[in-house]
Design an enzyme around this catalytic site. Sequence first.
Site, PDB file in Angstrom:
ATOM      1  N   GLY A   1       8.981   5.102   5.592  1.00 52.30           N
ATOM      2  CA  GLY A   1      10.837   5.702   6.327  1.00 52.30           C
ATOM      3  C   GLY A   1      10.943   4.016   6.866  1.00 52.30           C
ATOM      4  N   PHE A   2      10.157   3.875   7.779  1.00 51.25           N
ATOM      5  CA  PHE A   2      10.283   3.213   8.490  1.00 51.25           C
ATOM      6  C   PHE A   2       9.388   1.291   8.154  1.00 51.25           C
ATOM      7  CE2 PHE A   2      10.330   6.849  11.140  1.00 51.25           C
ATOM      8  CZ  PHE A   2      11.018   7.109  11.920  1.00 51.25           C
ATOM      9  N   GLY A   3       8.824   1.123   7.365  1.00 49.88           N
ATOM     10  CA  GLY A   3       8.593  -0.070   6.755  1.00 49.88           C
ATOM     11  C   GLY A   3       8.001   0.180   5.358  1.00 49.88           C
ATOM     12  N   VAL A   4       7.590  -1.344   5.227  1.00 47.64           N
ATOM     13  CA  VAL A   4       6.433  -1.353   4.352  1.00 47.64           C
ATOM     14  C   VAL A   4       5.465  -1.193   4.750  1.00 47.64           C
ATOM     15  CG1 VAL A   4       6.016  -2.153   2.368  1.00 47.64           C
ATOM     16  CG2 VAL A   4       8.539  -1.405   2.759  1.00 47.64           C
ATOM     17  N   VAL A   5       4.135  -0.846   4.142  1.00 47.31           N
ATOM     18  CA  VAL A   5       2.699  -1.546   4.453  1.00 47.31           C
ATOM     19  C   VAL A   5       2.433  -2.034   3.487  1.00 47.31           C
ATOM     20  CG1 VAL A   5       0.580  -0.550   5.719  1.00 47.31           C
ATOM     21  CG2 VAL A   5       2.504   0.895   6.058  1.00 47.31           C
TER      22      VAL A   5
ATOM     23  N   LEU B   1       0.677  -1.425   0.066  1.00 49.47           N
ATOM     24  CA  LEU B   1      -0.470   0.064  -0.005  1.00 49.47           C
ATOM     25  C   LEU B   1       0.849   1.363  -0.260  1.00 49.47           C
ATOM     26  CD1 LEU B   1      -2.681  -1.113   2.884  1.00 49.47           C
ATOM     27  CD2 LEU B   1      -3.472  -0.782   0.289  1.00 49.47           C
ATOM     28  N   GLY B   2       2.151   1.176   0.073  1.00 47.48           N
ATOM     29  CA  GLY B   2       2.861   2.880   0.578  1.00 47.48           C
ATOM     30  C   GLY B   2       4.281   2.299   1.359  1.00 47.48           C
TER      31      GLY B   2
ATOM     32  N   LYS C   1       1.874  -3.565   8.495  1.00 49.74           N
ATOM     33  CA  LYS C   1       2.976  -2.396   8.693  1.00 49.74           C
ATOM     34  C   LYS C   1       3.985  -2.834   9.292  1.00 49.74           C
ATOM     35  CE  LYS C   1       4.689   2.118  10.329  1.00 49.74           C
ATOM     36  NZ  LYS C   1       4.379   3.803  11.141  1.00 49.74           N
TER      37      LYS C   1
ATOM     38  N   ASP D   1       3.531  13.173  14.042  1.00 48.03           N
ATOM     39  CA  ASP D   1       4.061  13.211  12.247  1.00 48.03           C
ATOM     40  C   ASP D   1       2.862  13.591  12.144  1.00 48.03           C
ATOM     41  OD1 ASP D   1       6.085  13.514  11.056  1.00 48.03           O
ATOM     42  OD2 ASP D   1       6.785  10.949  10.815  1.00 48.03           O
TER      43      ASP D   1
END
Length: 918
Positions: free
Chosen positions: A580-584, A576-577, A598, A699
């Site tokens: 900076g901290f991982g892939v969803v 999905l996206g 995530k 954030d």
Amino acid sequence: MGSNPSPTLLLLLLSLLLSAAAGDDQAVMDAFAGAVTPAPTGWSSGTNFCHWLGVKCDTNNRVSSISLPSKSLSGKLPPDLNSLSQLTTLSLQNNRLSGALPSFSNLSLLQSIYLDSNNFTSVPPGAFSGLTSLQTLSLSDNLDLAPWPFPSELKDSSSIVQIYASNANIFGSIPDIFGNFPGLTTLRLSYNNLTGSLPASFNGSGIQNLWLNNQKSGLTGPIDVLSGMAQVTQVWLQTNKFTGAIPDLSACTLLSELQLRDNQLTGIVPPSVISLPSLKNVTLQNNKLQGPLPKFPDSVQVSLGTTNSFCKNTSGDCDPQVATLLEVAGALGYPMKLAEAWTGNNACNQWTFVTCDSGGKVITVNFAKQGFSGTISPAFANLTSLKELYLNDNNLTGVIPESLTTLPQLKKIDVSNNDLSGKLPVFRSSVSLITAGNKNIGKEVPASGGAPGSGSNSPSGSSGGSKGSSVSPGTVAGLVIAVLVFVVVVLYVSYKCYMKRRLRKFGKVENPESGSEIMKTNVIGDLNGYAGVPSELQSQSSSDPNEFPVLEGGNVAISIQVLRQVTNNFSEENILGRGGFGVVYKGELHDGTKIAVKRMEGGAMGTKGMNEFQAEIAVLTKVRHRHLVALLGFCVNGNERLLVYEYMPQGHLGQHLFDWQEHGYPPLTWKQRVTIALDVARGVEYLHSLAQTSFIHRDLKPSNILLSDDKRAKVADFGLVKNAPDGKYSVETRLAGTFGYLAPEYAVTGRVTTKIDVYAFGVILMELITGRKALDETMPDERSHLVTWFRRILINKDNLRKSIDPVLDPNDETYESICRVAELAGHCTAREPHQRPDMGHAVNVLGPLVEQWKPSCHEDEDTYGIDLHMSLPQALQRWQANEGTSTMISDLSFSRTQASIPAKPSGFADSFDSMDCR
Ligand SMILES: *[C@@H]1O[C@H](CO)[C@@H](O)[C@H](O)[C@H]1NC(C)=O
Ligand SMILES: *[C@@H]1O[C@H](CO)[C@@H](O)[C@H](O)[C@H]1NC(C)=O
Ligand SMILES: *[C@@H]1O[C@H](CO)[C@@H](O)[C@H](O)[C@H]1NC(C)=O
Ligand SMILES: *[C@@H]1O[C@H](CO)[C@@H](O)[C@H](O)[C@H]1NC(C)=O
Ligand SMILES: *[C@@H]1O[C@H](CO)[C@@H](O)[C@H](O)[C@H]1NC(C)=O
Ligand SMILES: *[C@@H]1O[C@H](CO)[C@@H](O)[C@H](O)[C@H]1NC(C)=O
Ligand SMILES: *[C@@H]1O[C@H](CO)[C@@H](O)[C@H](O)[C@H]1NC(C)=O
């Protein structure tokens, strides 16, 4: 007569040639006069052009100079201008000349070309070839030019001194021809679309004035070559995509302006830059610079911004562990991944790739499969508690540093599948060393291609053919065998240990519903190569059961098997996206419920103690609100952690606001925008209300505002705030990616309060109004920072209408509403935090604007039995106390009928029971 022509004939021929050439000048000049309007004084065809305004001729009546700057001339230049073979100067800047630029090729006397600030539309290929006398080429501010490459034919112009071609639509790379320009002092190519890296031939050049800032797509690569540009006074490289560290600039003693902001620079600012003797002005903001905050002399105007990754907000050394890890990162060329993940001055505070023990000492560094190149830093030896070091499956070169053998706690070091060479240091026998997949390990590989000095006469010598190896093939074979035997022994021993531990571990599992078993079965390694061999990293954690406390009855732990299954083994199509901290990933449970998973990279939360991590999860899974994206569960798989969220079908606000065409969405209407703003305000207000200030959004930005099918918004990615030593709450904040949304006080004090969110919310309001990003690098400098620009607009309301997103095209009533929101945005972004309203005020302002269109039933905010007056630890305690008796989650979920508040999908519990009790 013979074969030699007489002097008379030569003279005759010469004069004929001359008159023919003069005739050419007449024709070209007549064409020139006919093509430009208004005709300059005296320019009429048939008259002697040597008397025309701005025209100079040499003694042979040949045109030597044409100078008509700022004469409002329009029209096209004659294409055969280069038949004016005696031309030395052409000054036509600041007119409205259009059409193709004429070719200047072979004008070997031409010294100056000034054509800047015109409306030329194209440049013919080779237009500047053969300009052997050229000193100045000025083509800046020709915005109508069709994209054209930098004219590499300028390499003929070895006398060139100045090249100005900013705002001239140049694309492609900067050719590596600067070795040909010993006299070049000025190179200004700002605001083009140059790509690629700085040419190596900048090294040693005499360029003083280097402007390459604001390229559309951005120049890339390192800026190392600056260290060899000893004459530079002005270096403007801002707003590009340069990477790597700032080089040693000690040779650049004349440098006074160094503009490096808005790039992707990493690493420590070198002392040689801080102490540059002529430095007046330096901008470094919006990079990912690391290490100590640089302290420039007071005479230097410095701009450091808030989005670098300096270890502290004040100058002074970094924590020793941090300094060591930065040295480690330095040997890898300061990769961006590390610069983004390693912020702050505590390596044990959620630093990716790093695990610590409870005493705050680094015990594991895991760089497996990160695509890192560079070398292994000897500084690893300073991490004296290090137990495990995974460097496998990268592109590392050089040797395994001898210093690593001094690490007293080291148990495992995996350097497999790299390109390491040199002799293997001798580790203690208890250290497991894996070196497979390094074809040169054990060999001395010379730095450059030196030939082997001896053994050329050996009969089998040629077949060995080992280039540059000083070790005989026999030795290599011996070494390889030794290494293989060693590896096999290590594998065997670890396999034995593993089986033992595995049996022990499985023996412990009594209650399959406890959730502990999930984490333990996951321990079966799949990460570090060598199928079937357990990762020390993973098994070590579970050897102490206290390190993995079980969430009793919490039921939010989800097994990796389930997550693999529902995401089709984390397949690319399900992405999905990427953050900076991982892939969803998108997933679908067997009952059809969609989820978002995530997957935090390489233990993105790695070092956080399990207790703390689970406590945070325990709280966050209970925070349910119509306008907050629900955390449904989590999974720990070795060093990797996964978070499972409710799925939001319409992606994030940024896609609808900035890239809607690309995504095929209709543009958001004003009504939708205000509704989204209100939703966000309500979600954040609720977070702020929980246990006073214990929740703050980490954030807040459009990509963390997710939309449902009916374009209602939910806020994603908020976090729990830890109790700071002073008894106040502080936020664990990761500021990567918050460019443009961060309140100014953060830079000065690092203080985080709810007003940080209010500021970010104000920026989002501005984005909703203007359709412009918080930071828009395609805009000129003074407009690129939305808050600055918009607040200036607010001073004079007449300008507001022009700033509104053009797709909105407001009627009077809508405009009225926009003005109200603009005003609110102004208050929210007040410089002083105390001047900003709280989120409740934003809700009060926005509420009536939404209801203007759609009277909505009163939404009573969902507090779910959380007592707002309870402190966070109290609340946590109460929740935990409740866990055993009535599981609050199901109470909460099922007592609610509103479909927009997600229940924990029932699919989890089922999958969990059926899949994991093995
Ligand atoms: C320029 O000069 C070169 C060699 O003198 C010649 O080959 C070329 O055709 C000339 N170009 C033009 C456009 O006149
Ligand atoms: C010519 O260029 C100038 C500046 O680049 C621009 O403002 C102007 O609109 C252009 N004129 C035409 C007719 O394109
Ligand atoms: C910049 O140039 C690249 C090719 O080098 C092209 O793909 C891109 O579209 C250009 N960008 C703009 C904004 O012109
Ligand atoms: C620049 O050139 C010098 C001398 O040739 C060389 O020693 C140095 O490594 C070069 N620097 C870079 C960054 O290429
Ligand atoms: C520093 O550079 C910035 C941006 O170019 C400029 O606005 C500022 O005036 C400069 N300051 C000095 C002291 O040169
Ligand atoms: C590592 O340890 C050595 C020796 O104790 C010391 O000189 C060096 O400064 C340390 N490096 C870092 C980065 O702390
Ligand atoms: C190593 O580098 C090469 C090219 O430089 C690249 O193709 C390869 O993917 C890299 N390998 C790893 C493991 O990153």
